[in-house]
Design a protein around this motif. Structure first.
Motif, PDB file in Angstrom:
ATOM      1  N   LYS A 146       0.892   9.811  -5.676  1.00 48.27           N
ATOM      2  CA  LYS A 146       2.044  10.046  -4.801  1.00 48.27           C
ATOM      3  C   LYS A 146       1.958   8.658  -3.616  1.00 48.27           C
ATOM      4  O   LYS A 146       1.174   8.735  -3.118  1.00 48.27           O
ATOM      5  CB  LYS A 146       1.942  11.308  -4.340  1.00 48.27           C
ATOM      6  N   TYR A 147       3.388   8.133  -3.480  1.00 46.69           N
ATOM      7  CA  TYR A 147       3.264   7.123  -2.553  1.00 46.69           C
ATOM      8  C   TYR A 147       2.700   7.561  -1.244  1.00 46.69           C
ATOM      9  O   TYR A 147       2.280   6.841  -0.560  1.00 46.69           O
ATOM     10  CB  TYR A 147       4.801   6.608  -2.369  1.00 46.69           C
ATOM     11  N   GLU A 148       3.128   8.794  -0.530  1.00 43.52           N
ATOM     12  CA  GLU A 148       2.815   9.288   0.840  1.00 43.52           C
ATOM     13  C   GLU A 148       1.326   9.356   1.004  1.00 43.52           C
ATOM     14  O   GLU A 148       0.642   8.941   1.927  1.00 43.52           O
ATOM     15  CB  GLU A 148       3.426  10.551   1.123  1.00 43.52           C
ATOM     16  N   ASP A 149       0.619   9.690  -0.164  1.00 36.51           N
ATOM     17  CA  ASP A 149      -0.841   9.897  -0.303  1.00 36.51           C
ATOM     18  C   ASP A 149      -1.523   8.537  -0.391  1.00 36.51           C
ATOM     19  O   ASP A 149      -2.332   8.181   0.389  1.00 36.51           O
ATOM     20  CB  ASP A 149      -1.297  10.675  -1.359  1.00 36.51           C
ATOM     21  N   TYR A 150      -0.741   7.628  -1.089  1.00 43.62           N
ATOM     22  CA  TYR A 150      -1.311   6.355  -0.995  1.00 43.62           C
ATOM     23  C   TYR A 150      -1.239   5.621   0.583  1.00 43.62           C
ATOM     24  O   TYR A 150      -2.119   4.786   0.695  1.00 43.62           O
ATOM     25  CB  TYR A 150      -0.477   5.390  -2.028  1.00 43.62           C
ATOM     26  N   GLN A 151      -0.186   5.697   1.127  1.00 42.62           N
ATOM     27  CA  GLN A 151      -0.094   5.221   2.480  1.00 42.62           C
ATOM     28  C   GLN A 151      -1.147   5.601   3.210  1.00 42.62           C
ATOM     29  O   GLN A 151      -1.837   4.923   3.886  1.00 42.62           O
ATOM     30  CB  GLN A 151       1.179   5.729   3.117  1.00 42.62           C
ATOM     31  N   VAL A 165      -4.119   6.891   2.298  1.00 46.69           N
ATOM     32  CA  VAL A 165      -5.353   6.262   1.952  1.00 46.69           C
ATOM     33  C   VAL A 165      -5.513   4.845   2.574  1.00 46.69           C
ATOM     34  O   VAL A 165      -6.493   4.310   3.067  1.00 46.69           O
ATOM     35  CB  VAL A 165      -5.786   6.267   0.460  1.00 46.69           C
ATOM     36  N   VAL A 166      -4.327   4.172   2.274  1.00 46.64           N
ATOM     37  CA  VAL A 166      -4.535   2.738   2.811  1.00 46.64           C
ATOM     38  C   VAL A 166      -4.854   2.591   4.166  1.00 46.64           C
ATOM     39  O   VAL A 166      -5.411   1.675   4.595  1.00 46.64           O
ATOM     40  CB  VAL A 166      -3.098   2.068   2.524  1.00 46.64           C
ATOM     41  N   LYS A 167      -4.094   3.231   4.804  1.00 52.00           N
ATOM     42  CA  LYS A 167      -4.246   3.242   6.452  1.00 52.00           C
ATOM     43  C   LYS A 167      -5.648   3.819   6.705  1.00 52.00           C
ATOM     44  O   LYS A 167      -6.438   3.138   7.668  1.00 52.00           O
ATOM     45  CB  LYS A 167      -3.338   4.602   7.022  1.00 52.00           C
ATOM     46  N   LYS A 168      -6.244   4.619   6.205  1.00 51.45           N
ATOM     47  CA  LYS A 168      -7.656   5.100   6.436  1.00 51.45           C
ATOM     48  C   LYS A 168      -8.666   3.748   6.201  1.00 51.45           C
ATOM     49  O   LYS A 168      -9.433   3.818   7.018  1.00 51.45           O
ATOM     50  CB  LYS A 168      -8.023   6.418   5.690  1.00 51.45           C
ATOM     51  N   VAL A 169      -8.319   3.392   5.154  1.00 51.55           N
ATOM     52  CA  VAL A 169      -9.454   2.545   4.513  1.00 51.55           C
ATOM     53  C   VAL A 169      -9.240   1.275   5.587  1.00 51.55           C
ATOM     54  O   VAL A 169     -10.316   0.526   6.145  1.00 51.55           O
ATOM     55  CB  VAL A 169      -9.192   1.871   3.093  1.00 51.55           C
ATOM     56  N   LEU A 170      -8.078   0.614   5.759  1.00 47.24           N
ATOM     57  CA  LEU A 170      -7.762  -0.491   6.566  1.00 47.24           C
ATOM     58  C   LEU A 170      -8.284  -0.043   8.171  1.00 47.24           C
ATOM     59  O   LEU A 170      -8.931  -1.160   8.912  1.00 47.24           O
ATOM     60  CB  LEU A 170      -6.523  -1.039   6.461  1.00 47.24           C
ATOM     61  N   ASP A 171      -7.942   1.158   8.691  1.00 40.56           N
ATOM     62  CA  ASP A 171      -8.232   1.369   9.878  1.00 40.56           C
ATOM     63  C   ASP A 171      -9.766   1.328  10.251  1.00 40.56           C
ATOM     64  O   ASP A 171     -10.329   0.852  11.045  1.00 40.56           O
ATOM     65  CB  ASP A 171      -7.723   2.769  10.527  1.00 40.56           C
ATOM     66  N   TYR A 172     -10.590   1.791   9.231  1.00 38.81           N
ATOM     67  CA  TYR A 172     -12.208   1.964   9.129  1.00 38.81           C
ATOM     68  C   TYR A 172     -12.485   0.570   9.371  1.00 38.81           C
ATOM     69  O   TYR A 172     -13.291   0.039  10.140  1.00 38.81           O
ATOM     70  CB  TYR A 172     -12.594   2.502   8.022  1.00 38.81           C
ATOM     71  N   TRP A 173     -12.036  -0.669   8.342  1.00 43.82           N
ATOM     72  CA  TRP A 173     -12.592  -1.705   8.109  1.00 43.82           C
ATOM     73  C   TRP A 173     -12.148  -2.620   9.170  1.00 43.82           C
ATOM     74  O   TRP A 173     -12.850  -3.554   9.722  1.00 43.82           O
ATOM     75  CB  TRP A 173     -12.294  -2.444   6.986  1.00 43.82           C
TER      76      TRP A 173
END
Length: 134
Positions: A113-118, A120-128
């Protein structure tokens, strides 16, 4: 928060469009370098002076798959320090175990699901982007 240079290794062009769309909609200004398989990624990394901050890696690709790429990457004295996050649809336990044995920084399943994808992407990139990188 700093902006990241992200090497995205993915053979599915639609996934590239999906990630770019997520970055734009999340107002993320990271630089995305896209290659379509592990062989292209190795060629890019060896020819580039400015190494990426992180690598997002799919596992199922032609020519040189994600696990084969990882094994080569993690034996290279200079390249092995780049945090590599597997970003894939494979939830195969053997794949997960093998990737961690080789030395990945994380293993993330791509949500359908695109909303879930967004999210996940936000969490990963915020962390890194807040993590201290070499």
């Amino acid at each position: 928060m700093k902006f990241l240079n992200i090497l995205f290794i993915e053979d599915d062009a639609i996934e590239g469009i999906r990630l770019n769309r997520a970055l734009v909609s999340l107002n993320q200004k990271h630089r995305l370098i896209e290659v379509s398989n592990g062989l292209e990624a190795l060629n890019y990394l060896k020819s580039e002076n400015n190494l990426p901050d992180i690598i997002l890696l799919d596992l199922n690709m032609p020519k040189l798959n994600g696990l084969e790429f990882l094994k080569i990457l993690k034996t290279d004295q200079f390249l092995k320090i780049i945090p590599t996050i597997v970003f894939t649809t494979s939830n195969n336990g053997k794949d997960i175990t093998e990737c961690y044995k080789v030395g990945i920084a994380g293993y993330i399943l791509k949500p359908l699901k695109y909303e879930d994808y967004q999210i996940v992407v936000k969490k990963v990139l915020d962390y890194w982007s807040t993590n201290e990188l070499i």
